[in-house]
Design a protein around this motif. Structure first.
Motif, short mmCIF file in Angstrom:
data_model
loop_
_atom_site.label_atom_id
_atom_site.label_comp_id
_atom_site.label_asym_id
_atom_site.label_seq_id
_atom_site.Cartn_x
_atom_site.Cartn_y
_atom_site.Cartn_z
N GLU A 252 0.83 -1.21 0.00
CA GLU A 252 0.00 0.00 0.00
C GLU A 252 0.87 1.25 0.00
N LEU A 253 1.97 1.22 0.75
CA LEU A 253 2.90 2.36 0.76
C LEU A 253 3.47 2.57 -0.64
N GLY A 254 3.81 1.45 -1.30
CA GLY A 254 4.34 1.55 -2.66
C GLY A 254 3.34 2.15 -3.63
N GLU A 255 2.08 1.76 -3.48
CA GLU A 255 1.02 2.28 -4.36
C GLU A 255 0.86 3.79 -4.21
N HIS A 256 1.06 4.28 -2.98
CA HIS A 256 0.90 5.71 -2.71
C HIS A 256 2.21 6.49 -2.85
N GLY A 257 3.30 5.77 -3.19
CA GLY A 257 4.60 6.44 -3.35
C GLY A 257 5.15 7.02 -2.06
N ILE A 258 4.89 6.34 -0.94
CA ILE A 258 5.32 6.84 0.37
C ILE A 258 6.71 6.30 0.69
N PRO A 259 7.69 7.18 0.93
CA PRO A 259 9.04 6.71 1.25
C PRO A 259 9.10 6.04 2.63
N PHE A 260 9.77 4.88 2.68
CA PHE A 260 9.84 4.18 3.97
C PHE A 260 11.17 3.44 4.12
N ALA A 261 11.48 3.10 5.36
CA ALA A 261 12.62 2.25 5.69
C ALA A 261 12.12 1.22 6.69
N LEU A 262 12.83 0.11 6.81
CA LEU A 262 12.45 -0.94 7.75
C LEU A 262 13.37 -0.94 8.96
#
Length: 198
Positions: free
Chosen positions: A129-139
Motif C-alpha cells: 500500500e505504501l508503494g502504491e501511494h509512493g510513500i518513502p519508507f525504511a524498515l
C-alpha cells in the motif's frame, strides 16, 4: 545526530488536528506489540516518552513529539490487532491512512518488523500500500538482541528473499534493540542525513 530534547507536542486522529507548527516528520509504525514505543523511548533517551504496554493495540491516536525544536517524531497506532474487532480495526486503519497519505510534512515512515519472525502477510500488504501511494519508507527490525547473530543473519536473509518477491529495490533496513541501544546511532544519523537534504 544526537537528541538533546524530546517534548510531547500533541495527539490527533486527523491531519487537521496536527501541531500547527510545520516541521519535518519522521513516523514510526508496525504491528501491535512489535516494540514501537520502546524503540521510540530508546531513540530519545527517555524511558517514558512514548507509553509502552504489554497490551497490544494501546495506541489509537497519532502522537507527535517535538525533537530538538526542529523536527517531529510521530508515533502511529499499530496495525493488525485482531482482538480489537472489525470496527476498531477500521477506525485505526482510517487514522493511519489519513496521516500517511495526507501529511505533507512526513519525510519518511519507519516500518517496524519483529526480527524473530518472517515478515507476515499483513506487513507485506501494508508495504504494498505504501508503494502504491509512493510513500518513502525504511524498515527497522526490532528485538535483534533476542537471538544469536547467526540466527538473526539467516532470518534477515529470509526476509530479504520474501521482500524481493514483491520489490525490485529494497528499502534501507536497520537492526535495533531497545534493551541494548543497538541501531540508535544508525537510525538517528539516517534521519539527520535526510534533514540535511530538506
Amino acid at each position: 545526530m544526537k537528541i538533546s530534547e524530546a517534548v510531547f507536542a500533541g495527539s490527533s486522529t486527523r491531519i487537521s488536528q496536527k501541531p500547527k507548527r510545520k516541521l519535518p516528520e519522521f513516523a514510526f509504525i508496525g504491528r501491535s506489540n512489535v516494540g514501537k514505543s520502546s524503540l521510540i523511548n530508546m531513540l530519545c533517551g527517555k524511558s517514558r516518552l512514548a507509553m509502552t504496554s504489554s497490551t497490544p493495540g494501546k495506541t489509537k491516536v497519532v502522537n507527535h513529539f517535538l525533537i530538538n525544536d526542529s523536527w517531529y517524531l510521530v508515533d502511529l497506532p499499530g496495525y493488525g490487532y485482531a482482538r480489537l474487532g472489525q470496527k476498531g480495526r477500521e477506525e485505526i486503519a482510517s487514522v493511519i491512512k489519513d496521516y500517511i497519505t495526507g501529511s505533507q510534512e512526513m519525510a519518511l515512515l519507519f516500518v517496524l518488523i519483529d526480527s524473530r519472525h518472517d515478515i507476515g502477510r499483513i506487513d507485506l500488504d501494508f508495504l504494498a500500500e505504501l508503494g502504491e501511494h509512493g510513500i518513502p519508507f525504511a524498515l527497522i527490525l526490532t528485538k535483534c538482541d533476542k537471538q544469536g547473530p547467526n540466527v538473526l543473519a539467516a532470518q534477515m536473509e529470509r526476509d530479504r528473499e520474501i521482500l524481493l518477491q514483491q520489490w525490485e529495490e529494497l528499502p534501507p533496513v536497520f537492526c535495533s534493540s531497545s534493551q541494548s541501544g543497538r541501531g540508535r546511532e544508525e537510525i538517528l544519523d539516517y534521519i539527520g542525513n535526510i534533514l540535511d537534504t530538506i
